[in-house]
Design a protein around this motif. Structure first.
Motif, PDB file in Angstrom:
ATOM      1  N   MET A 235      19.572 -22.016 -66.927  1.00 44.06           N
ATOM      2  CA  MET A 235      20.711 -22.215 -66.024  1.00 44.06           C
ATOM      3  C   MET A 235      20.218 -22.398 -64.591  1.00 44.06           C
ATOM      4  N   GLU A 236      19.195 -21.630 -64.261  1.00 44.02           N
ATOM      5  CA  GLU A 236      18.700 -21.650 -62.885  1.00 44.02           C
ATOM      6  C   GLU A 236      17.285 -21.099 -62.911  1.00 44.02           C
ATOM      7  N   LYS A 237      16.395 -21.708 -62.152  1.00 39.93           N
ATOM      8  CA  LYS A 237      15.047 -21.138 -62.046  1.00 39.93           C
ATOM      9  C   LYS A 237      14.507 -21.394 -60.653  1.00 39.93           C
ATOM     10  N   GLY A 238      13.719 -20.468 -60.166  1.00 38.14           N
ATOM     11  CA  GLY A 238      13.125 -20.640 -58.851  1.00 38.14           C
ATOM     12  C   GLY A 238      12.706 -19.320 -58.246  1.00 38.14           C
ATOM     13  N   ASP A 239      12.541 -19.325 -56.943  1.00 39.20           N
ATOM     14  CA  ASP A 239      12.079 -18.160 -56.211  1.00 39.20           C
ATOM     15  C   ASP A 239      13.022 -16.957 -56.422  1.00 39.20           C
ATOM     16  N   ALA A 240      12.431 -15.808 -56.773  1.00 38.70           N
ATOM     17  CA  ALA A 240      13.254 -14.641 -57.124  1.00 38.70           C
ATOM     18  C   ALA A 240      14.157 -14.194 -55.977  1.00 38.70           C
ATOM     19  N   ARG A 241      13.598 -14.136 -54.764  1.00 39.67           N
ATOM     20  CA  ARG A 241      14.412 -13.638 -53.638  1.00 39.67           C
ATOM     21  C   ARG A 241      15.596 -14.551 -53.367  1.00 39.67           C
ATOM     22  N   HIS A 242      15.343 -15.863 -53.428  1.00 37.02           N
ATOM     23  CA  HIS A 242      16.434 -16.807 -53.200  1.00 37.02           C
ATOM     24  C   HIS A 242      17.550 -16.624 -54.226  1.00 37.02           C
ATOM     25  N   ILE A 243      17.132 -16.518 -55.486  1.00 35.03           N
ATOM     26  CA  ILE A 243      18.127 -16.422 -56.556  1.00 35.03           C
ATOM     27  C   ILE A 243      18.930 -15.129 -56.446  1.00 35.03           C
ATOM     28  N   LEU A 244      18.254 -14.026 -56.140  1.00 42.22           N
ATOM     29  CA  LEU A 244      18.962 -12.750 -56.064  1.00 42.22           C
ATOM     30  C   LEU A 244      19.907 -12.695 -54.872  1.00 42.22           C
ATOM     31  N   LYS A 245      19.465 -13.311 -53.783  1.00 42.98           N
ATOM     32  CA  LYS A 245      20.257 -13.238 -52.567  1.00 42.98           C
ATOM     33  C   LYS A 245      21.404 -14.238 -52.584  1.00 42.98           C
ATOM     34  N   ASN A 246      21.126 -15.369 -53.175  1.00 38.81           N
ATOM     35  CA  ASN A 246      22.106 -16.438 -53.096  1.00 38.81           C
ATOM     36  C   ASN A 246      22.140 -17.241 -54.402  1.00 38.81           C
ATOM     37  N   PRO A 247      22.656 -16.619 -55.472  1.00 37.75           N
ATOM     38  CA  PRO A 247      22.643 -17.312 -56.767  1.00 37.75           C
ATOM     39  C   PRO A 247      23.455 -18.607 -56.714  1.00 37.75           C
ATOM     40  N   ALA A 248      22.966 -19.643 -57.390  1.00 38.94           N
ATOM     41  CA  ALA A 248      23.657 -20.932 -57.321  1.00 38.94           C
ATOM     42  C   ALA A 248      24.480 -21.210 -58.572  1.00 38.94           C
ATOM     43  N   HIS A 249      24.012 -20.729 -59.719  1.00 38.43           N
ATOM     44  CA  HIS A 249      24.721 -21.037 -60.963  1.00 38.43           C
ATOM     45  C   HIS A 249      25.809 -19.981 -61.229  1.00 38.43           C
ATOM     46  N   PRO A 250      26.976 -20.427 -61.706  1.00 40.23           N
ATOM     47  CA  PRO A 250      28.048 -19.456 -61.980  1.00 40.23           C
ATOM     48  C   PRO A 250      27.611 -18.317 -62.910  1.00 40.23           C
ATOM     49  N   THR A 306      17.916 -30.030 -57.883  1.00 37.60           N
ATOM     50  CA  THR A 306      16.983 -29.224 -57.094  1.00 37.60           C
ATOM     51  C   THR A 306      17.598 -28.916 -55.741  1.00 37.60           C
ATOM     52  N   ILE A 307      17.810 -27.630 -55.478  1.00 37.21           N
ATOM     53  CA  ILE A 307      18.291 -27.218 -54.153  1.00 37.21           C
ATOM     54  C   ILE A 307      17.602 -25.922 -53.746  1.00 37.21           C
ATOM     55  N   ASP A 308      17.390 -25.747 -52.464  1.00 31.84           N
ATOM     56  CA  ASP A 308      17.035 -24.447 -51.916  1.00 31.84           C
ATOM     57  C   ASP A 308      16.000 -23.709 -52.791  1.00 31.84           C
ATOM     58  N   ASN A 309      14.850 -24.368 -53.025  1.00 32.42           N
ATOM     59  CA  ASN A 309      13.772 -23.725 -53.772  1.00 32.42           C
ATOM     60  C   ASN A 309      14.033 -23.439 -55.242  1.00 32.42           C
ATOM     61  N   ARG A 310      14.928 -24.158 -55.841  1.00 30.33           N
ATOM     62  CA  ARG A 310      15.173 -23.887 -57.257  1.00 30.33           C
ATOM     63  C   ARG A 310      15.820 -25.078 -57.962  1.00 30.33           C
ATOM     64  N   GLU A 311      15.833 -24.998 -59.283  1.00 35.31           N
ATOM     65  CA  GLU A 311      16.535 -26.005 -60.082  1.00 35.31           C
ATOM     66  C   GLU A 311      17.736 -25.367 -60.742  1.00 35.31           C
ATOM     67  N   VAL A 312      18.852 -26.071 -60.722  1.00 34.29           N
ATOM     68  CA  VAL A 312      20.094 -25.501 -61.233  1.00 34.29           C
ATOM     69  C   VAL A 312      20.779 -26.476 -62.188  1.00 34.29           C
ATOM     70  N   TYR A 313      21.279 -25.923 -63.289  1.00 32.22           N
ATOM     71  CA  TYR A 313      21.967 -26.710 -64.311  1.00 32.22           C
ATOM     72  C   TYR A 313      23.472 -26.555 -64.085  1.00 32.22           C
ATOM     73  N   CYS A 314      24.032 -27.352 -63.200  1.00 33.57           N
ATOM     74  CA  CYS A 314      25.454 -27.246 -62.934  1.00 33.57           C
ATOM     75  C   CYS A 314      25.913 -28.489 -62.163  1.00 33.57           C
ATOM     76  N   HIS A 315      27.120 -28.966 -62.472  1.00 34.63           N
ATOM     77  CA  HIS A 315      27.658 -30.117 -61.737  1.00 34.63           C
ATOM     78  C   HIS A 315      28.007 -29.773 -60.301  1.00 34.63           C
ATOM     79  N   PHE A 316      28.232 -28.475 -60.034  1.00 33.33           N
ATOM     80  CA  PHE A 316      28.816 -28.113 -58.740  1.00 33.33           C
ATOM     81  C   PHE A 316      27.856 -27.529 -57.724  1.00 33.33           C
ATOM     82  N   VAL A 317      26.594 -27.907 -57.778  1.00 37.00           N
ATOM     83  CA  VAL A 317      25.698 -27.404 -56.719  1.00 37.00           C
ATOM     84  C   VAL A 317      25.231 -28.576 -55.866  1.00 37.00           C
TER      85      VAL A 317
END
Ligand code: ATP
Ligand code: MG
Length: 317
Positions: A235-250, A306-317
């Motif tokens: 669903m989402e992969k990338g830098d741990a701090r980015h993901i925890l602070k600002n998750p992109a995938h629902p 690809t956004i903000d140091n990560r890859e996200v599987y979603c139409h809405f990012v």
């Protein structure tokens, strides 16, 4: 987004289906791992998080060659692990190891701790005179002392047993350890000790970890990078701090929202996740049936963005 440093492990488009039903007319398969790509750098912890049945252990088992892939590639130090020569295979086995969830069942109850830790050395033909020192070093590195070597697993606490499993996993000085829910069977206080031990092994011994857990809280404590899995898909992969602070995938947002509130203070709160009853759509987003923000477009498979140091599987990012 993958980092630019050379990868210790590189996985590309890895897929695995399991046969779940077979009749005269047709076979039914279950996609346990679906086109998964990621890499683990040297001296790095990649956390894989996802709910039960999402395919975490299957990925671990594929990478260790405990089961066969259907398609895709796995490279360890640049070499395709499925076409290694005998000599390379031996090196691969030596440089990778595993820690499982339950040290009660993963340690042979009839062996003494010393024998359990020594076994991989015997398998790999390490001469007797080197073995004693390596076993002693490993047990100390795992935070136990030599008096444990003469005891049996049944005489140890759960946390101590997991330390023995770790000593066994590090005794051959591996480059990569697949740790499959290594803290899930332990009390919270002991969980923390094991997490700190893994951090220490990463920092001092430069071991990389593929750290598998259903608990994002635990994964967040020690991962450099995170991969969020749902029904075999990233669903989402990338830098741990980015993901925890600002998750992109629902889905990641829901996972983070379900963490205990005393965790990072700056965590954004999601509005209450509504109960959703939606039919799955064949060929659509795999999260469609549970997604709080799904629209008609989600009946089509989303691309990885690809956004903000990560890859996200979603139409809405
Ligand atoms: N050998 C097998 N044969 C058939 N199905 C399998 C097999 N191994 C795994 N599966 C199925 O593949 C899916 C993914 O399993 P996996 O063990 O990888 O999940 P997991 O994310 O590790 O779950 P958990 O958190 O419960 O350990 C599950 O639905 C499981 O039932
Ligand atoms: Mg599992």
């Amino acid at each position: 987004m993958e980092s630019n440093s050379p990868a210790l492990l590189k996985v590309e488009n890895l897929s695995k289906k399991f046969l779940i039903k077979k009749s005269l007319l047709k076979k039914e398969f279950f996609k346990a791992v679906d086109n998964v790509s990621f890499s683990v750098g040297y001296n790095q912890v990649l956390g894989i998080v996802g709910e039960s049945g999402s395919g975490k252990s299957t990925i671990g088992r594929l990478i260790l060659k405990l089961i066969k892939k259907d398609s895709g590639e796995v490279r360890f130090e640049g070499k395709d692990i499925y076409s290694l020569s005998r000599k390379e295979e031996k090196i691969f086995r030596r440089e990778t190891s595993v820690i499982f969830q339950d040290p009660k069942t993963s340690l042979n109850p009839r062996f003494k701790i010393g024998q359990i830790i020594e076994e991989p050395l015997l398998i790999h033909g390490v001469p007797k005179k080197e073995r004693k020192k390596k076993v002693e070093d490993a047990v100390k590195d795992a935070g136990l002392d030599e008096t444990f070597l003469d005891r049996y697993p049944s005489e140890l606490s759960g946390g101590q047993r997991q330390r023995v499993a770790i000593a066994r996993a590090i005794v051959l000085n591996p480059k990569l350890i697949v740790a499959d829910e290594p803290t899930s069977a332990l009390d919270v206080s002991v969980q923390l000790q094991i997490i700190n031990l893994i951090k220490k092994l990463k920092n001092e011994k430069k071991i990389s970890f593929l750290f598998i857990s259903h608990d994002l809280n635990v994964v967040g404590m020690l991962s450099d990078r995170i991969l969020v899995l749902y029904r075999g898909k990233i669903m989402e992969k990338g830098d741990a701090r980015h993901i925890l602070k600002n998750p992109a995938h629902p889905y990641t947002k829901i996972l983070i929202d379900s963490l205990p509130p005393e965790h990072p203070k700056d965590r954004k709160k999601l509005d209450a996740v509504p109960e959703i009853y939606r039919e799955d759509v064949e060929g659509g987003c795999v999260f469609y049936s549970r997604c709080p923000v799904a629209q008609d477009i989600c009946k089509k498979e989303p691309p990885y963005k690809t956004i903000d140091n990560r890859e996200v599987y979603c139409h809405f990012v």
